[in-house]
Design a protein around this motif. Structure first.
Motif, PDB file in Angstrom:
ATOM      1  N   THR A  41     -27.046  55.664  70.292  1.00  0.00           N
ATOM      2  CA  THR A  41     -25.546  55.622  70.035  1.00  0.00           C
ATOM      3  C   THR A  41     -25.206  54.126  69.575  1.00  0.00           C
ATOM      4  OG1 THR A  41     -25.255  57.285  71.784  1.00  0.00           O
ATOM      5  CG2 THR A  41     -23.246  56.097  70.996  1.00  0.00           C
ATOM      6  N   ILE A  42     -25.743  53.115  70.273  1.00  0.00           N
ATOM      7  CA  ILE A  42     -25.250  51.782  69.855  1.00  0.00           C
ATOM      8  C   ILE A  42     -26.128  51.409  68.501  1.00  0.00           C
ATOM      9  CG2 ILE A  42     -25.580  49.083  70.318  1.00  0.00           C
ATOM     10  CD1 ILE A  42     -25.402  50.084  73.235  1.00  0.00           C
ATOM     11  N   SER A  43     -27.103  52.021  68.256  1.00  0.00           N
ATOM     12  CA  SER A  43     -27.784  51.768  66.891  1.00  0.00           C
ATOM     13  C   SER A  43     -26.857  52.240  65.806  1.00  0.00           C
ATOM     14  CB  SER A  43     -29.110  52.410  66.969  1.00  0.00           C
ATOM     15  OG  SER A  43     -30.139  52.167  67.880  1.00  0.00           O
ATOM     16  N   ILE A  44     -25.980  53.242  65.952  1.00  0.00           N
ATOM     17  CA  ILE A  44     -25.188  53.660  64.805  1.00  0.00           C
ATOM     18  C   ILE A  44     -24.429  52.366  64.412  1.00  0.00           C
ATOM     19  CG2 ILE A  44     -23.214  55.226  64.447  1.00  0.00           C
ATOM     20  CD1 ILE A  44     -24.472  57.079  66.405  1.00  0.00           C
ATOM     21  N   ALA A  45     -24.261  51.320  64.979  1.00  0.00           N
ATOM     22  CA  ALA A  45     -23.565  50.032  64.585  1.00  0.00           C
ATOM     23  C   ALA A  45     -24.167  49.620  63.470  1.00  0.00           C
ATOM     24  CB  ALA A  45     -23.441  49.297  65.914  1.00  0.00           C
ATOM     25  N   SER A  46     -25.387  49.662  63.298  1.00  0.00           N
ATOM     26  CA  SER A  46     -26.413  49.229  62.170  1.00  0.00           C
ATOM     27  C   SER A  46     -25.753  49.811  60.877  1.00  0.00           C
ATOM     28  CB  SER A  46     -27.764  49.468  62.199  1.00  0.00           C
ATOM     29  OG  SER A  46     -28.457  48.818  61.249  1.00  0.00           O
TER      30      SER A  46
END
Length: 543
Positions: free
Chosen positions: A470-475
């Motif tokens: 989910t945090i990787s969606i920040a990329s």
């Protein structure tokens, strides 16, 4: 050679070496732009779908959980046919071929030029394959080496980071000067490699002795391969290689890529010599295991088959100490301010890093770099990305365990260095693109080692995969904002030549000063996260 977790690790390494096709976008983006008559903003929009596909790994994680999460089920000689990582590999291989093949058909004019939305879909499918291949390789490796999960993840992520430079070297040997051929190669090579090796990537619940020593062998070989690629790219910019010299250097690269099998053979031989034939799982080593009274009390007297206390056991117990009091799920994590600090920091760090690699070829073109120089920049980026992924986790581990430095502090350091890299690129002086991309590439790769580990340490390991993805969606979110709305928009405003091209330092100078400001803001957010979590790190290390 008998199937083992060491052979599975080698197969995963080889698949990782071919699966980083998204890192070569800077090589074929000019031909994609020219054949489809895109302006820079449209090209950046297509590249954002690449970033979304390459980072949205939730579906691959769910598939792996469904088909390979229980390695003890359906035991038997051909049990892997009933389920296993190969199913996730197969799904990735199909997507890789379909996405890049249809993209190649469009670029070469075999099919009519598709709308931007359709080309974006092709790009998304092609890049989404990377998440399936990466998930299958990384998770299977962690299951095979649970006591050294940090090291094996670093190795797998490191080889994925190197794959861009490896694929470019293969392309320049086979079909240099034809970027459309690179797209066809990206459709075929990763697919073929994956289909050939996917059945070797299996979960083996067997014990090993001196795992750390042999894993360091993989680590050392990855550094040798990275050094070879770096030296090769420098020489190719100084000298003009003849065809036979290019072939020889390529064969040397293939030999280096084959070398991990020697580590696997040696490790498997040691395992067979050290462990009794009757032992088939790690649980067989434990005889009357006592419960430990506290996290700091390590009793290893129950180990019977080793003549000394294994380092692996000490590290396993030590790594279990750094855990939060409560294992949070995704919703609980999202209800904390630390989650959003981490998410915003990654928008700034990963987003600005992706924006750089997506536009590095166009930056080089505007500054008068040759085609070879631009491909060298992309290869160098792959190597810097690799060093960041490999080094950040290792260095932060040393300072965390030996000096008690909280891991978010290293996120502060790397985002500060990334800010300097953006300023160097914005200055526009000759050669500064090499220096700036070095800093940005290393710091971008570092985030991919630091963020997952910090996620585990703050929110717990039980739901780490869901929270991390989910945090990787920040990329891709950061990439869209900075690539399309900042770099692409300013480039198109400054473009004055034919073919929507822009020449001169003014094309990207303002963009990269903005990116420097963004990464500096991310650095301040990471600094806030550091101050919020420093007492937690101090408490768990001193407990």
């Amino acid at each position: 050679m008998e199937s083992s977790k060491w052979l599975a690790a080698v197969a995963s390494i080889w698949i990782q070496c071919s699966s980083g096709a998204s890192y070569t976008f800077g090589i074929y983006s000019p031909v994609l732009k020219s054949t489809q008559a895109y302006d820079q903003s449209t090209l950046d929009t297509v590249s954002v779908f690449k970033d979304i596909g390459a980072n949205a790994g939730i579906l691959s994680g769910l598939l792996y959980t469904a088909v390979a999460a229980n390695p003890t089920a359906n035991r038997g000689r051909f049990s892997f046919l009933h389920g296993g990582p190969w199913i996730v590999h197969l799904a990735g291989a199909v997507q890789c071929f379909a996405g890049y093949f249809f993209m190649w058909l469009a670029v070469t004019g075999i099919i009519h030029r598709p709308p931007v939305a359709v080309m974006s879909l092709f790009m998304f499918i092609a890049a989404h394959a990377q998440t399936f291949l990466n998930t299958a390789n990384v998770v299977a490796a962690v299951q095979n080496f649970p006591d050294h999960s940090g090291t094996i993840v670093g190795i797998m992520k490191g080889f994925l980071g190197l794959s861009g430079a490896i694929l470019i070297q293969v392309y320049q040997t086979l079909s240099n000067g034809h970027p459309s051929s690179l797209i066809l190669m990206l459709a075929l090579l990763p697919t073929i490699v994956t289909l050939m090796l996917m059945f070797l990537v299996r979960v083996h619940q067997t014990p090993s002795r001196n795992e750390e020593k042999h894993l360091h062998g993989f680590l050392l070989l990855s550094l040798v391969i990275a050094a070879y690629l770096l030296i090769l790219r420098i020489l190719e910019n100084v000298f003009v290689f003849s065809q036979w010299a290019t072939i020889i250097t390529f064969l040397v690269l293939l030999a280096l890529l084959c070398s991990p099998i020697s580590v696997a053979v040696k490790a498997q031989r040691v395992d067979q010599e050290r462990l009794p034939p009757s032992i088939t799982s790690s649980s067989s080593l434990l005889i009357d295991e006592p419960e430990l009274e506290s996290p700091n009390k390590l009793d290893v007297g129950y180990l019977r088959d080793y003549d000394e206390v294994p380092t692996d056991t000490v590290q396993r117990k030590a790594s279990s100490i750094l855990q939060p009091d409560e294992q949070k799920n995704l919703w609980q994590a999202m209800c904390t301010i630390d989650f959003w600090f981490l998410f915003v920091a990654m928008i700034c760090g990963m987003g600005s890093g992706l924006a750089t690699i997506n536009n590095i070829s166009q930056i080089g073109e505007s500054l008068g770099y040759t085609t070879l120089a631009r491909s060298t920049l992309v290869s160098f980026w792959s190597i810097w990305n690799f060093l960041g992924r490999l080094g950040a986790g290792y260095v932060s581990d040393i300072f965390l365990l030996r000096r008690g430095w909280p891991r978010p502090l290293f996120m502060v350091f790397t985002l500060a260095a990334m800010t300097v890299g953006h300023v160097i690129i914005a200055s526009g002086f000759s050669g500064n693109l090499y220096v700036g991309s070095l800093l940005v590439g290393i710091c971008y790769g570092s985030q991919w080692s630091l963020m997952p580990t910090i996620t585990k340490e703050i929110f717990g390991v039980v739901h780490m995969g869901t929270i991390f993805n989910t945090i990787s969606i920040a990329s891709p979110v950061g990439s869209y904002i900075l690539s399309v709305r900042v770099i692409g928009y300013i480039y198109d405003k400054e473009a004055s030549g034919e073919g929507n091209s822009c020449f001169g330092t003014h094309c990207f100078m303002l963009s990269y000063f903005i990116l420097a400001s963004v990464s500096l803001f991310g650095d301040l957010v990471a600094l806030t996260l550091f101050y919020r979590t420093r007492r937690f790190y101090s408490r768990v290390l001193l407990c």
